[in-house]
Design an enzyme around this catalytic site. Structure first.
Site, mmCIF file in Angstrom:
data_model
loop_
_atom_site.group_PDB
_atom_site.id
_atom_site.type_symbol
_atom_site.label_atom_id
_atom_site.label_comp_id
_atom_site.label_asym_id
_atom_site.label_seq_id
_atom_site.Cartn_x
_atom_site.Cartn_y
_atom_site.Cartn_z
ATOM 1 C CE LYS A 1 51.521 56.966 13.599
ATOM 2 N NZ LYS A 1 52.850 56.971 13.493
ATOM 3 N NE ARG B 1 51.557 57.981 20.216
ATOM 4 C CZ ARG B 1 51.159 58.708 19.589
ATOM 5 N NH1 ARG B 1 49.645 58.760 18.581
ATOM 6 N NH2 ARG B 1 51.996 59.038 18.347
ATOM 7 N NE ARG C 1 53.964 66.194 11.526
ATOM 8 C CZ ARG C 1 54.385 65.119 12.313
ATOM 9 N NH1 ARG C 1 53.002 63.624 11.585
ATOM 10 N NH2 ARG C 1 54.890 64.360 13.576
ATOM 11 N NE ARG D 1 52.084 67.390 15.644
ATOM 12 C CZ ARG D 1 52.014 66.123 15.782
ATOM 13 N NH1 ARG D 1 51.435 65.408 14.301
ATOM 14 N NH2 ARG D 1 52.259 65.421 16.649
ATOM 15 N NE ARG E 1 55.256 63.304 19.099
ATOM 16 C CZ ARG E 1 56.280 64.279 17.558
ATOM 17 N NH1 ARG E 1 56.320 64.755 17.295
ATOM 18 N NH2 ARG E 1 54.802 63.885 16.806
#
Ligand code: ADP
Ligand code: ADP
Length: 222
Positions: free
Chosen positions: A17, A92, A130, A163, A174
């Site tokens: 996204k 969300r 990531r 992160r 998550r």
């Protein structure tokens, strides 16, 4: 009425996204509004909002709606959103979706909700690889979208980091939070006739060109 164009990108964490929203921002002339990026910016600058958000983000839980909704309301009132925005990571849950509906109603509502599909296995691979630039927030992947020089941002030479919430233990929670709280939005937007589904397991460029086609069609139609 001053019509604005709001797009909402949906998909599991890691679906792409943020990557897609950043590319769209340049091409559509509408800002990317990423609640995760805003929280991380506040965290970096040690603001009260950042400190509040941190405890939730560390566990992979959602930051309370009241705080998040007010933050998005403020963001959408800024001058660069005068023609709309590309929302990434918000809403969300259904409460946030209803709030966004109210915020955008005076401007014609939400135009389209692209849902980017990838499998959970792919999501795990993408998130754990990531890397993000500490200074500009650009997103890379160690294997799928590596920077030219390891650990260094192509755009501004900033340091790339992982992160805290991208470690496998937090990622699983998550995904759980996504299925429990966010996935009902798929039915919610489908019922409103706003949902379009895309296969996200393709190259970044191929997903981007499909998105551009879908969004451009919407803008022309309005
Ligand atoms: P999200 O915002 O949905 O969590 P990101 O845009 O941050 O997802 O992407 C998650 C990770 O996957 C990043 O490391 C990014 O570089 C990588 N990525 C994004 N799109 C693709 C793609 N189409 N193919 C392979 N890797 C991708
Ligand atoms: P990803 O791109 O991997 O889906 P985000 O950057 O969107 O992750 O979100 C990181 C964290 O920030 C979330 O796990 C949550 O704690 C917080 N967050 C982001 N957006 C929201 C939101 N709309 N509501 C509540 N919490 C949020």
């Amino acid at each position: 009425m001053n019509r604005r164009t709001f797009f909402v990108l949906l998909g599991v964490p890691g679906a792409g996204k943020g990557t897609q929203a950043k590319l769209l921002e340049e091409r559509l002339g509408r800002p990317q509004v990423s609640t995760g990026d805003i929280f991380r910016y506040n965290l970096k600058n040690k603001t009260a909002l950042g400190l509040l958000a941190q405890s939730y983000m560390d566990k992979g839980e959602l930051v309370p709606d009241e705080v998040t909704i007010r933050m998005v309301e403020d963001r959408l009132q800024q001058a660069d959103a005068a023609q709309g925005a590309i929302l990434d990571g918000f809403p969300r849950n259904l409460i946030q979706a209803e709030a966004l509906g109210r915020m955008t109603a005076p401007y014609g509502g939400i135009s389209l909700v692209p849902l980017i599909h990838i499998s959970d296995e792919e999501a795990m691979l993408r998130i754990t690889g990531r890397r993000v630039c500490r200074s500009c927030g650009a997103v890379y992947h160690t294997a799928f979208n590596p920077p030219k020089a390891e650990g260094v941002c192509d755009l501004d030479g900033g340091e790339l980091y992982q992160r805290d919430d991208d470690k496998p233990e937090t990622v699983r929670n998550r995904l759980y939070v996504y299925y429990k709280q966010t996935s009902p939005l798929i039915g919610y937007y489908f019922a409103k006739g706003l949902l379009v589904e895309l296969d996200g397991k393709r190259s970044i460029e191929s997903v981007q060109s499909e998105l551009i086609g879908l969004l451009a069609e919407k803008e022309v139609a309005q």
